[in-house]
Every structure is written in C-alpha cells, then in structure tokens.
Design a protein around this motif. Structure first.
Motif, PDB file in Angstrom:
ATOM      1  N   TRP A  33       0.849  -1.193   0.000  1.00 18.13           N
ATOM      2  CA  TRP A  33       0.000   0.000   0.000  1.00 18.13           C
ATOM      3  C   TRP A  33       0.878   1.234   0.000  1.00 18.13           C
ATOM      4  O   TRP A  33       2.087   1.154   0.223  1.00 18.13           O
ATOM      5  N   VAL A  34       0.244   2.380  -0.268  1.00 16.85           N
ATOM      6  CA  VAL A  34       0.981   3.647  -0.332  1.00 16.85           C
ATOM      7  C   VAL A  34       0.714   4.459   0.935  1.00 16.85           C
ATOM      8  O   VAL A  34       1.631   4.791   1.672  1.00 16.85           O
ATOM      9  N   HIS A  35      -0.550   4.788   1.153  1.00 15.29           N
ATOM     10  CA  HIS A  35      -0.929   5.541   2.348  1.00 15.29           C
ATOM     11  C   HIS A  35      -2.068   4.821   3.054  1.00 15.29           C
ATOM     12  O   HIS A  35      -2.765   4.009   2.436  1.00 15.29           O
ATOM     13  N   LEU A  36      -2.270   5.182   4.324  1.00 10.38           N
ATOM     14  CA  LEU A  36      -3.291   4.508   5.130  1.00 10.38           C
ATOM     15  C   LEU A  36      -4.351   5.485   5.621  1.00 10.38           C
ATOM     16  O   LEU A  36      -4.061   6.648   5.927  1.00 10.38           O
ATOM     17  N   ARG A  37      -5.582   4.955   5.693  1.00 12.70           N
ATOM     18  CA  ARG A  37      -6.743   5.713   6.176  1.00 12.70           C
ATOM     19  C   ARG A  37      -7.429   4.871   7.238  1.00 12.70           C
ATOM     20  O   ARG A  37      -7.503   3.646   7.097  1.00 12.70           O
ATOM     21  N   THR A  38      -7.985   5.523   8.248  1.00 15.79           N
ATOM     22  CA  THR A  38      -8.698   4.781   9.289  1.00 15.79           C
ATOM     23  C   THR A  38     -10.176   5.135   9.251  1.00 15.79           C
ATOM     24  O   THR A  38     -10.550   6.315   9.328  1.00 15.79           O
ATOM     25  N   CYS A  39     -11.016   4.102   9.120  1.00 14.89           N
ATOM     26  CA  CYS A  39     -12.463   4.289   9.098  1.00 14.89           C
ATOM     27  C   CYS A  39     -12.919   4.800  10.463  1.00 14.89           C
ATOM     28  O   CYS A  39     -12.588   4.204  11.496  1.00 14.89           O
ATOM     29  N   GLN A  40     -13.711   5.865  10.444  1.00 17.03           N
ATOM     30  CA  GLN A  40     -14.157   6.463  11.697  1.00 17.03           C
ATOM     31  C   GLN A  40     -15.403   5.779  12.252  1.00 17.03           C
ATOM     32  O   GLN A  40     -15.832   6.070  13.367  1.00 17.03           O
ATOM     33  N   THR A  41     -15.982   4.870  11.497  1.00 20.33           N
ATOM     34  CA  THR A  41     -17.144   4.131  11.996  1.00 20.33           C
ATOM     35  C   THR A  41     -16.720   2.861  12.724  1.00 20.33           C
ATOM     36  O   THR A  41     -17.212   2.575  13.812  1.00 20.33           O
ATOM     37  N   CYS A  42     -15.812   2.104  12.137  1.00 23.02           N
ATOM     38  CA  CYS A  42     -15.463   0.798  12.712  1.00 23.02           C
ATOM     39  C   CYS A  42     -13.998   0.676  13.098  1.00 23.02           C
ATOM     40  O   CYS A  42     -13.612  -0.339  13.676  1.00 23.02           O
ATOM     41  N   GLY A  43     -13.168   1.666  12.769  1.00 21.05           N
ATOM     42  CA  GLY A  43     -11.770   1.633  13.175  1.00 21.05           C
ATOM     43  C   GLY A  43     -10.862   0.823  12.270  1.00 21.05           C
ATOM     44  O   GLY A  43      -9.676   0.674  12.575  1.00 21.05           O
ATOM     45  N   ALA A  44     -11.378   0.322  11.155  1.00 24.36           N
ATOM     46  CA  ALA A  44     -10.524  -0.420  10.221  1.00 24.36           C
ATOM     47  C   ALA A  44      -9.513   0.533   9.598  1.00 24.36           C
ATOM     48  O   ALA A  44      -9.857   1.663   9.226  1.00 24.36           O
ATOM     49  N   THR A  45      -8.277   0.085   9.474  1.00 22.49           N
ATOM     50  CA  THR A  45      -7.250   0.879   8.793  1.00 22.49           C
ATOM     51  C   THR A  45      -6.960   0.213   7.458  1.00 22.49           C
ATOM     52  O   THR A  45      -6.673  -0.983   7.398  1.00 22.49           O
ATOM     53  N   LEU A  46      -7.089   1.005   6.397  1.00 24.03           N
ATOM     54  CA  LEU A  46      -7.072   0.474   5.035  1.00 24.03           C
ATOM     55  C   LEU A  46      -6.298   1.420   4.125  1.00 24.03           C
ATOM     56  O   LEU A  46      -5.990   2.541   4.514  1.00 24.03           O
ATOM     57  N   CYS A  47      -6.014   0.953   2.899  1.00 21.65           N
ATOM     58  CA  CYS A  47      -5.108   1.705   2.033  1.00 21.65           C
ATOM     59  C   CYS A  47      -5.847   2.686   1.120  1.00 21.65           C
ATOM     60  O   CYS A  47      -7.018   2.530   0.799  1.00 21.65           O
ATOM     61  N   CYS A  48      -5.110   3.690   0.685  1.00 22.06           N
ATOM     62  CA  CYS A  48      -5.642   4.839  -0.055  1.00 22.06           C
ATOM     63  C   CYS A  48      -5.826   4.525  -1.539  1.00 22.06           C
ATOM     64  O   CYS A  48      -5.471   3.455  -2.018  1.00 22.06           O
ATOM     65  N   ASP A  49      -6.326   5.509  -2.273  1.00 22.44           N
ATOM     66  CA  ASP A  49      -6.579   5.340  -3.701  1.00 22.44           C
ATOM     67  C   ASP A  49      -5.311   5.302  -4.547  1.00 22.44           C
ATOM     68  O   ASP A  49      -5.375   4.955  -5.723  1.00 22.44           O
TER      69      ASP A  49
END
Ligand SMILES: [Zn+2]
Ligand SMILES: [Zn+2]
Ligand SMILES: [Zn+2]
Length: 89
Positions: A33-49
């Motif tokens: 992945w390149v950058h990471l984002r954290t979902c504010q609803t469930c706390g999942a951390t996932l990768c950017c576009d």
C-alpha cells in the motif's frame, strides 16, 4: 469538531486512530500500500486510492461507513465519501 462541513464529520467528536500502521486487508494477501486511512465508523485501517487495492474506498462503498481519517504521521484530516468533504483538524 469541524464546523459546518457535513453532518457525518460534525458527528465525530473523537478521531479514531489506527491501531497498527498496516492495511488490514493488504496484510492478509501480502499486498503493498501507499498511504493509510482509518475508518471512523469501525476503526478499520485500510489503504488509499494511490494503492493498488484501494481498500479504504472499497470499504466505504461496501459498508456505507462515510468518514476516514488519514493514518499518516503528521497528517490530521478527515474525509467524507458521500459528501466529498475534506477537513483538517
Ligand atoms: Zn458527510
Ligand atoms: Zn489495502
Ligand atoms: Zn468502517
């Protein structure tokens, strides 16, 4: 927190931060992945576009969890998918 951007971002009182600085889905498949984002609803951390798998956007569309925060060090912003609203905090 932020004034008047959108109801989803206005509803956030505490920003949820990444538990670990990894994409929760990419680690399962050994992807990068390149950058990471954290979902504010469930706390999942996932990768950017910019990442091959774009897990954060796919998660937002699949779950209708609207807002992510950047999980990058030094970045303090929120983004709402349905409203395309961006705010720094
Ligand atoms: Zn919104
Ligand atoms: Zn990913
Ligand atoms: Zn989520």
């Amino acid at each position: 927190m932020a004034d008047g951007i959108c109801s989803h971002i206005e509803a956030i009182t505490n920003v949820v931060h990444a538990k670990q600085r990894v994409c929760d889905e990419c680690v399962k498949t050994g992807s990068r992945w390149v950058h990471l984002r954290t979902c504010q609803t469930c706390g999942a951390t996932l990768c950017c576009d910019n990442s091959p798998n774009r897990h954060a956007t796919r998660h937002a569309l699949a779950t209708e969890h609207p807002v992510v925060a950047s999980a990058e060090p030094g970045e303090r912003w929120l983004y709402c998918y349905p409203d395309e609203a961006f705010v720094e905090y």
